[in-house]
Design an enzyme around this catalytic site. Structure first.
Site, mmCIF file in Angstrom:
data_model
loop_
_atom_site.group_PDB
_atom_site.id
_atom_site.type_symbol
_atom_site.label_atom_id
_atom_site.label_comp_id
_atom_site.label_asym_id
_atom_site.label_seq_id
_atom_site.Cartn_x
_atom_site.Cartn_y
_atom_site.Cartn_z
ATOM 1 C CE LYS A 198 -1.744 2.882 2.713
ATOM 2 N NZ LYS A 198 -1.649 4.130 1.943
ATOM 3 N N GLY A 251 7.235 4.894 8.087
ATOM 4 C CA GLY A 251 6.437 6.110 8.197
ATOM 5 C C GLY A 251 6.709 6.784 9.521
ATOM 6 C CB THR A 253 7.432 7.726 15.785
ATOM 7 O OG1 THR A 253 8.774 7.591 15.286
ATOM 8 C CG2 THR A 253 7.355 7.049 17.153
ATOM 9 C CD GLU A 254 0.346 10.892 15.042
ATOM 10 O OE1 GLU A 254 1.078 11.635 14.365
ATOM 11 O OE2 GLU A 254 -0.869 11.084 15.175
ATOM 12 C CD GLU A 273 13.224 3.701 8.256
ATOM 13 O OE1 GLU A 273 13.253 4.626 9.119
ATOM 14 O OE2 GLU A 273 13.208 3.901 7.047
ATOM 15 C CB CYS A 307 13.401 8.572 8.320
ATOM 16 S SG CYS A 307 14.228 7.412 7.250
ATOM 17 C CD GLU A 404 10.741 12.553 11.619
ATOM 18 O OE1 GLU A 404 9.686 11.987 11.953
ATOM 19 O OE2 GLU A 404 11.627 11.998 10.952
HETATM 20 P P1 ADP Z 1 3.612 10.910 7.219
HETATM 21 O O1 ADP Z 1 3.249 11.500 8.551
HETATM 22 O O2 ADP Z 1 5.017 11.109 6.857
HETATM 23 O O3 ADP Z 1 2.610 11.203 6.142
HETATM 24 P P2 ADP Z 1 2.472 8.422 7.900
HETATM 25 O O4 ADP Z 1 3.077 7.610 8.964
HETATM 26 O O5 ADP Z 1 1.202 9.155 8.170
HETATM 27 O O6 ADP Z 1 3.589 9.357 7.385
HETATM 28 O O7 ADP Z 1 2.204 7.550 6.602
HETATM 29 C C1 ADP Z 1 3.016 6.479 6.190
HETATM 30 C C2 ADP Z 1 2.126 5.415 5.582
HETATM 31 O O8 ADP Z 1 1.219 4.956 6.582
HETATM 32 C C3 ADP Z 1 1.253 5.883 4.416
HETATM 33 O O9 ADP Z 1 1.157 4.836 3.458
HETATM 34 C C4 ADP Z 1 -0.088 6.097 5.072
HETATM 35 O O10 ADP Z 1 -1.182 5.941 4.177
HETATM 36 C C5 ADP Z 1 -0.110 4.984 6.087
HETATM 37 N N1 ADP Z 1 -1.019 5.193 7.222
HETATM 38 C C6 ADP Z 1 -1.488 6.357 7.742
HETATM 39 N N2 ADP Z 1 -2.329 6.128 8.771
HETATM 40 C C7 ADP Z 1 -2.405 4.788 8.921
HETATM 41 C C8 ADP Z 1 -3.080 3.916 9.835
HETATM 42 N N3 ADP Z 1 -3.886 4.384 10.783
HETATM 43 N N4 ADP Z 1 -2.891 2.581 9.696
HETATM 44 C C9 ADP Z 1 -2.072 2.091 8.742
HETATM 45 N N5 ADP Z 1 -1.403 2.851 7.856
HETATM 46 C C10 ADP Z 1 -1.564 4.187 7.941
#
Ligand code: ADP
Length: 500
Positions: A198, A251, A253-254, A273, A307, A404
Site C-alpha cells: 500500500k 512512516g 512514529t505516531e 522504520e 527519516c 521531527e
Molecule cells: P507521514 O506523517 O510522513 O505522512 P504516515 O506515517 O502518516 O507518514 O504515513 C506512512 C504510511 O502509513 C502511508 O502509506 C499512510 O497511508 C499509512 N497510514 C497512515 N495512517 C495509517 C493507519 N492508521 N494505519 C495504517 N497505515 C496508515
C-alpha cells in the site's frame, strides 16, 4: 501536465499518465470496490494530474486473498530459488530500462528533483533488487549435534530451515515511494513470500508502474498486489488483517505505533522504520567548509523529507560562526523549482499539509526565540515550497529541537566538549542516525559507541549501502532493513530434531 514544456516529460511518462489507473489484485487491474478515487496533486502547483482508486478494507481483503492463493498454490511456492533470483534480476533490468520514466513520475508525484529521482532513488532501487536477488540462493539454516538427557541411546540429528514468513503487508511513505517499495518487495520476493503493497496516498503512482513491470518480468498472479488508498482505511485494514503473517511499515512514529499495536493483536510479525531527529556533530578539527557542505547535504537532500535528515547540527563553539555562515550561504543559493525541471535543487514539499506543518515549526522556533540565519518561510508563488532554513539562537528544550520537522529546516547549536555533545545528541526519543565530522580517529572512535543510533556516518551523511543493515534504536523503529539482517524479517526459523 500542460504546464510543463514537452521536453521535460518523456513520451513514456505521458503514456503512463494517460492510462487509467487501477490497482493490481491477483492478475487483474481493478477499481476500488466502493468506486471511490483519490486525486494525485502536483506539489509544485497544487493541481491534480492523476486519479487512482481509493481502495478500502474490501480491496485489502481481495488482495490478501490473492496473495494467500499465490503463496500456497500454483508455480510460486514450487519455484526454485535460482528462478526467484532470475525473476528478481529481470524485474531490476526492467526498472533500469524504464529509469527515466520512473524518475519523471516520481518527480511529478513527490516534487523531488528529477535528477535525484533518477540517480539516487531509481539507481538505488535497481542495485538493491539485484543485491536481494542474490540472496534467493543463499538463505540457509544450520545443522546441530543434539544432546538430550533421556535419549542417550538414540542417535539424534538436528537442523534448522528458514521458510518464507508468508503473506506480507507493506505500508510505505511518500518521501521515497519507489525505494521504500523496493526495500519491502526485494526481501519478500527473494525469500518466497507474497505481498500486498500500500503506497502513501500522496504518492501512489510509481507503485502502479512498478506493479506493471513486475507482471512484465513474469511474476505469477497474486505474488505482488498493489492497493492504493488512504492510511486510515486501506492502511489500517492491512495492518490489522488476520490473513497476513507480517507487516512491514515505514512512516511516522505516531502511525508506526498504531500499526505495531494492530499487528501484535494478531501476533503478526512486524518491522517498523520510523522517525528520526538525527544529530550532525562537528568536532573542533573539522574543516568548516567541508562541514558546512556536509551539513547542507544532511538536511536539504529530498527537501529534508528524510527519516535520517541531519536536523540537529551541533558545532564545536570554535567553529560555530564559520560553519553556520557556510551552511547559510549554501542554503540561500539553492534553486527552488518544480522537481521535473532538471535545474531544480530544492523541490516543493509533498503536500499542503506538510508545508503547513513545517512552516508551523519554523514559526514556533521563532516564537521561542530562535533566529533564522537564512530562509524562515514559504518560497515560490504556487506549490508547497519552503525555503531552506537555518535556525540559530536555539536551545535544547525548543520544539524545533525536540520534534521531527521533516522539512528543510536545521537547528544549529554550539557545544563545548565531547561528553556534553554525546549527551545532548542522545537526548531525544529517536535513534535512527547520526554523523560525526572529524579526522581525529581516536575521538571519533570514542564517540561512535556513545551514540544511540542505528547508523553512524563519519564525514558523510545519508549514505546507504545495500549490504549494511538499516534501522533505528529507541522510537525510530524495530528491526532492520537491507543487508543480510533483513532476511530474518521475512523468514521464520524452523528447528527440526530427528531421532534416527
Ligand atoms: P507521514 O506523517 O510522513 O505522512 P504516515 O506515517 O502518516 O507518514 O504515513 C506512512 C504510511 O502509513 C502511508 O502509506 C499512510 O497511508 C499509512 N497510514 C497512515 N495512517 C495509517 C493507519 N492508521 N494505519 C495504517 N497505515 C496508515
Amino acid at each position: 501536465m500542460t504546464l510543463y514544456p514537452d521536453q521535460l516529460i518523456s513520451p513514456a511518462t505521458r503514456a503512463f499518465l494517460a492510462r487509467p489507473k487501477r490497482m493490481l489484485i491477483g492478475a487483474e487491474w481493478s477499481a476500488a470496490v466502493s468506486g471511490e478515487t483519490l486525486a494525485v496533486l502536483d506539489p509544485a502547483t497544487g493541481q491534480a494530474f492523476a486519479t487512482v482508486p481509493a481502495g478500502g478494507a474490501a480491496d485489502i481483503d481481495r488482495a490478501v486473498a490473492a496473495a494467500r492463493r499465490a503463496f500456497e498454490s500454483g508455480e510460486w511456492p514450487k519455484m526454485r530459488p535460482v528462478d526467484r533470483e532470475r525473476l528478481l534480476l529481470k524485474f531490476a533490468d526492467l526498472i533500469e530500462a524504464n529509469a527515466q520514466e520512473l524518475a519523471e513520475i516520481e518527480a511529478l508525484d513527490n516534487g523531488k528533483p528529477v535528477m535525484m529521482a533518477r540517480h539516487v532513488d531509481v539507481a538505488l532501487v535497481v542495485d538493491f533488487l539485484r543485491y536481494m536477488a542474490g540472496w534467493a540462493t543463499k538463505i540457509e539454516g544450520s545443522t546441530m549435534d543434539v544432546s538430550v538427557p533421556l535419549m542417550r541411546d538414540r542417535e539424534l540429528f538436528g537442523f534448522t530451515r528458514r521458510e518464507p514468513v508468508g503473506v506480507v503487508g507493506a505500508i510505505i511513505p511518500w518521501n521515497f515511494p519507489l525505494l521504500m517499495a523496493a526495500w519491502k518487495v526485494g526481501p519478500a520476493l527473494t525469500s518466497g513470500c507474497t505481498m500486498v503493497l500500500k503506497p502513501a496516498e500522496e504518492t501512489p503512482l510509481t507503485a502502479l508502474r512498478f506493479a506493471e513491470l513486475a507482471l512484465e518480468a513474469g511474476y505469477p498472479a497474486g505474488v505482488l498486489n498493489v492497493v492504493t488508498g488512504h492510511g486510515d482505511t486501506a492502511g489500517a485494514a492491512l495492518a490489522s488483517h488476520k490473513g497476513i503473517e507480517k507487516v512491514a511499515f515505514t512512516g511516522s512514529t505516531e502511525i508506526g505505533k498504531l500499526v505495531g499495536k494492530a499487528a501484535i493483536d494478531n501476533m503478526t510479525r512486524v518491522s517498523l522504520e520510523l522517525g528520526g531527529k538525527s544529530p550532525v556533530i562537528v568536532l573542533d578539527d573539522a574543516d568548516p567548509a567541508m562541514a558546512a557542505a556536509g551539513a547542507a547535504q544532511a538536511i536539504f537532500f529530498n527537501q529534508g523529507q528524510v527519516c535520517t535528515a541531519g536536523s540537529r547540527l551541533f558545532i564545536h563553539k570554535s567553529r560555530f560562526e564559520k560553519v553556520v555562515e557556510g551552511l547559510s550561504g549554501i542554503a540561500a543559493s539553492m534553486k527552488l523549482g518544480p522537481g521535473i525541471d532538471p535545474s531544480t535543487q530544492i523541490g516543493p514539499l509533498v503536500s499542503a499539509v506538510q508545508q503547513q506543518r513545517v512552516l508551523g515549526y519554523i514559526e514556533s522556533g521563532l516564537a521561542e526565540g530562535a533566529r533564522a540565519a537564512t530562509g524562515g518561510g514559504a518560497g515560490g508563488e504556487a506549490g508547497y515550497f519552503v525555503k531552506p532554513t537555518v535556525l540559530v539562537n536555539a536551545h535544547d528544550a525548543m520544539k524545533v529541537v525536540r520534534e521531527e520537522i521533516f522539512g528543510p529546516v536545521v537547528v544549529a547549536m554550539p557545544y563545548e566538549d565531547l561528553d556534553e555533545v554525546a549527551h545532548r545528541a542522545n537526548d531525544t526519543p529517536y535513534g535512527l542516525a547520526a554523523s560525526i565530522w572529524s579526522n581525529d580517529l581516536t575521538r571519533v572512535h570514542r564517540l561512535i559507541p556513545k551514540i544511540k543510533a542505528g547508523t553512524v556516518w563519519v564525514n558523510c551523511h545519508n549514505i546507504l549501502d545495500n549490504a549494511m543493515p538499516f534501522g533505528g534504536y529507541k522510537q525510530s523503529g524495530i528491526g532492520r532493513e537491507m543487508g543480510r539482517a533483513v532476511l530474518d524479517m521475512y523468514t521464520e526459523s524452523k528447528s527440526v530434531i530427528m531421532a534416527l
